[in-house]
Design a protein around this motif. Structure first.
Motif, mmCIF file in Angstrom:
data_model
loop_
_atom_site.group_PDB
_atom_site.id
_atom_site.type_symbol
_atom_site.label_atom_id
_atom_site.label_comp_id
_atom_site.label_asym_id
_atom_site.label_seq_id
_atom_site.Cartn_x
_atom_site.Cartn_y
_atom_site.Cartn_z
ATOM 1 N N GLY A 3 38.187 -44.942 -10.382
ATOM 2 C CA GLY A 3 37.012 -44.146 -10.707
ATOM 3 C C GLY A 3 36.179 -43.859 -9.473
ATOM 4 N N ALA A 4 36.021 -44.871 -8.612
ATOM 5 C CA ALA A 4 35.258 -44.680 -7.381
ATOM 6 C C ALA A 4 35.936 -43.663 -6.478
ATOM 7 C CB ALA A 4 35.089 -46.016 -6.652
ATOM 8 N N GLY A 5 37.279 -43.754 -6.394
ATOM 9 C CA GLY A 5 38.004 -42.808 -5.554
ATOM 10 C C GLY A 5 37.879 -41.383 -6.055
ATOM 11 N N THR A 6 37.912 -41.215 -7.366
ATOM 12 C CA THR A 6 37.745 -39.874 -7.941
ATOM 13 C C THR A 6 36.356 -39.329 -7.660
ATOM 14 O OG1 THR A 6 39.320 -40.407 -9.704
ATOM 15 C CG2 THR A 6 37.844 -38.542 -10.073
ATOM 16 N N ALA A 7 35.357 -40.187 -7.787
ATOM 17 C CA ALA A 7 33.984 -39.759 -7.531
ATOM 18 C C ALA A 7 33.803 -39.343 -6.075
ATOM 19 C CB ALA A 7 33.011 -40.883 -7.885
ATOM 20 N N GLU A 8 34.387 -40.108 -5.156
ATOM 21 C CA GLU A 8 34.262 -39.771 -3.738
ATOM 22 C C GLU A 8 35.004 -38.483 -3.411
ATOM 23 O OE1 GLU A 8 35.545 -43.214 -1.668
ATOM 24 O OE2 GLU A 8 33.746 -44.380 -2.161
ATOM 25 N N LEU A 9 36.149 -38.257 -4.060
ATOM 26 C CA LEU A 9 36.880 -37.003 -3.856
ATOM 27 C C LEU A 9 36.053 -35.814 -4.340
ATOM 28 C CD1 LEU A 9 39.456 -35.448 -3.098
ATOM 29 C CD2 LEU A 9 40.318 -35.935 -5.417
ATOM 30 N N LEU A 10 35.437 -35.961 -5.506
ATOM 31 C CA LEU A 10 34.598 -34.881 -6.037
ATOM 32 C C LEU A 10 33.380 -34.663 -5.150
ATOM 33 C CD1 LEU A 10 34.067 -32.825 -8.232
ATOM 34 C CD2 LEU A 10 33.029 -34.645 -9.625
ATOM 35 N N LEU A 11 32.812 -35.768 -4.651
ATOM 36 C CA LEU A 11 31.676 -35.674 -3.725
ATOM 37 C C LEU A 11 32.081 -34.893 -2.479
ATOM 38 C CD1 LEU A 11 28.851 -36.554 -2.662
ATOM 39 C CD2 LEU A 11 29.945 -38.655 -1.843
ATOM 40 N N GLY A 12 33.223 -35.233 -1.891
ATOM 41 C CA GLY A 12 33.667 -34.560 -0.682
ATOM 42 C C GLY A 12 33.933 -33.082 -0.907
ATOM 43 N N CYS A 13 34.607 -32.747 -2.004
ATOM 44 C CA CYS A 13 34.910 -31.335 -2.291
ATOM 45 C C CYS A 13 33.634 -30.532 -2.505
ATOM 46 C CB CYS A 13 35.813 -31.235 -3.526
ATOM 47 S SG CYS A 13 37.478 -31.868 -3.289
ATOM 48 N N THR A 14 32.682 -31.117 -3.209
ATOM 49 C CA THR A 14 31.414 -30.424 -3.478
ATOM 50 C C THR A 14 30.644 -30.167 -2.197
ATOM 51 O OG1 THR A 14 31.257 -31.457 -5.665
ATOM 52 C CG2 THR A 14 29.226 -30.573 -4.707
ATOM 53 N N VAL A 15 30.519 -31.194 -1.356
ATOM 54 C CA VAL A 15 29.771 -31.047 -0.101
ATOM 55 C C VAL A 15 30.462 -30.050 0.824
ATOM 56 C CG1 VAL A 15 29.034 -32.248 1.991
ATOM 57 C CG2 VAL A 15 28.711 -33.321 -0.241
ATOM 58 N N MET A 27 21.850 -20.177 3.176
ATOM 59 C CA MET A 27 21.400 -21.102 2.143
ATOM 60 C C MET A 27 22.439 -21.126 1.029
ATOM 61 S SD MET A 27 18.130 -18.895 0.802
ATOM 62 C CE MET A 27 17.318 -20.439 0.477
ATOM 63 N N GLY A 28 22.166 -21.868 -0.015
ATOM 64 C CA GLY A 28 23.135 -21.978 -1.096
ATOM 65 C C GLY A 28 23.695 -23.374 -1.258
ATOM 66 N N PHE A 29 23.492 -24.237 -0.237
ATOM 67 C CA PHE A 29 24.028 -25.596 -0.344
ATOM 68 C C PHE A 29 23.509 -26.279 -1.601
ATOM 69 C CE2 PHE A 29 24.134 -30.116 0.172
ATOM 70 C CZ PHE A 29 25.345 -30.363 0.808
ATOM 71 N N ALA A 30 22.195 -26.272 -1.778
ATOM 72 C CA ALA A 30 21.608 -27.010 -2.888
ATOM 73 C C ALA A 30 22.011 -26.431 -4.237
ATOM 74 C CB ALA A 30 20.086 -27.017 -2.756
ATOM 75 N N LEU A 31 22.048 -25.096 -4.342
ATOM 76 C CA LEU A 31 22.390 -24.485 -5.619
ATOM 77 C C LEU A 31 23.773 -24.917 -6.089
ATOM 78 C CD1 LEU A 31 21.025 -20.852 -5.189
ATOM 79 C CD2 LEU A 31 20.119 -22.656 -6.661
ATOM 80 N N ILE A 32 24.701 -25.039 -5.159
ATOM 81 C CA ILE A 32 26.049 -25.449 -5.517
ATOM 82 C C ILE A 32 26.156 -26.965 -5.662
ATOM 83 C CG2 ILE A 32 28.433 -25.598 -4.658
ATOM 84 C CD1 ILE A 32 28.072 -22.834 -3.488
ATOM 85 N N ALA A 33 25.556 -27.700 -4.714
ATOM 86 C CA ALA A 33 25.796 -29.140 -4.652
ATOM 87 C C ALA A 33 24.927 -29.955 -5.603
ATOM 88 C CB ALA A 33 25.577 -29.628 -3.219
ATOM 89 N N VAL A 34 23.666 -29.572 -5.791
ATOM 90 C CA VAL A 34 22.747 -30.422 -6.541
ATOM 91 C C VAL A 34 23.241 -30.761 -7.951
ATOM 92 C CG1 VAL A 34 20.491 -30.434 -7.689
ATOM 93 C CG2 VAL A 34 20.645 -30.016 -5.244
ATOM 94 N N PRO A 35 23.703 -29.791 -8.750
ATOM 95 C CA PRO A 35 24.155 -30.181 -10.096
ATOM 96 C C PRO A 35 25.243 -31.250 -10.082
ATOM 97 C CG PRO A 35 23.880 -27.810 -9.971
ATOM 98 C CD PRO A 35 23.743 -28.330 -8.566
ATOM 99 N N VAL A 36 26.219 -31.108 -9.188
ATOM 100 C CA VAL A 36 27.300 -32.096 -9.121
ATOM 101 C C VAL A 36 26.791 -33.419 -8.564
ATOM 102 C CG1 VAL A 36 29.588 -32.609 -8.182
ATOM 103 C CG2 VAL A 36 29.011 -30.267 -8.832
ATOM 104 N N LEU A 37 25.977 -33.369 -7.504
ATOM 105 C CA LEU A 37 25.460 -34.597 -6.913
ATOM 106 C C LEU A 37 24.576 -35.360 -7.900
ATOM 107 C CD1 LEU A 37 24.524 -33.417 -3.294
ATOM 108 C CD2 LEU A 37 26.602 -34.554 -4.075
#
Length: 244
Positions: A3-15, A27-37
């Protein structure tokens, strides 16, 4: 561990995706990243991580375009944002998590809808418009990590070209995120999560830089809006479900 590995993979892809978009458009980083983060780390940690990452990317992006910054417009924006960042942080710290999730999702979706509609708002013109946009943006940035849309609406109503919009957006992003990090602090992440985040930021910036000469602005903006709306609604739904 999986589960931790999946979360880190999703974190990396989102960022990485958000960083590449930020490089392309200013700009646009927050609009895309904030919901997932927010879904991965919780509202508080997700917002402050977005503040840190967006601020760093803006610093790098501004290096080549700082001469096109408009001080006369940006000073009122930045000063107004500095005044309202503490209020946003105060509100976010005192709201229950489901309410904060619903609030973040609503702010993201509403902000994107206004920008997509090309809203013409007389109050967002001149020095008064800069102050209004900065004040709203500062509050939204520290509370929900999405302070860019008010600036976008101000620039739209001012009739700025893309060449003017991007460096000023980066300047604004540096200022408002520095204020937000100063008030909210830095995110508390594990060593592996920090490593994934930094690597993804670098990779996303390199991809964005490589795509910049060939990317079509309209297509990129449509991608931002689609991802941001989907993310905003997902966070809103999660908050509402937790309330129930």
């Amino acid at each position: 561990m999986a589960g931790a590995g999946t979360a880190e993979l999703l974190l990396g892809c989102t960022v990485a995706l958000a960083a590449s978009v930020q490089w392309l458009t200013g700009m646009g980083f927050a609009l895309i990243a904030v919901p997932v983060l927010v879904l991965l780390l919780g509202p508080a940690q997700g917002v402050v991580l977005a503040n840190c990452a967006a601020g760093v990317i803006s610093v790098v992006g501004l290096a080549g375009g700082w001469r096109r910054v408009r001080p006369a417009a940006m000073v009122p924006l930045v000063v107004a944002a500095a005044c309202t960042v503490p209020a946003g942080s105060w509100a976010a710290a005192r709201l229950p998590e489901p309410v904060l999730l619903a609030g973040v999702g609503t702010l993201v979706a509403l902000a994107v809808a206004l920008v997509m509609a090309g809203a013409r708002i007389p109050a967002l013109t001149g020095t008064g418009g800069a102050v209004t946009a900065g004040a709203v943006g500062g509050f939204m940035n520290s509370a929900a990590g999405v302070g860019g849309p008010p600036y976008s609406l101000y620039a739209l109503n001012a009739g700025w070209s893309v060449r003017e919009f991007v460096p000023n957006a980066q300047f604004y992003g540096i200022a408002v995120n520095v204020f937000s990090v100063a008030v909210n602090g830095v995110p508390r992440l594990s060593g592996p999560a920090w490593a994934v985040t930094v690597t993804a930021m670098v990779a996303g910036a390199l991809v964005g830089r490589a795509l910049a000469p060939r990317a079509r602005e309209r297509a990129v903006r449509r991608l931002i809006y689609a991802l941001a709306l989907a993310g905003g609604f997902s966070v809103l739904v999660k908050g509402l479900l937790e309330m129930v």
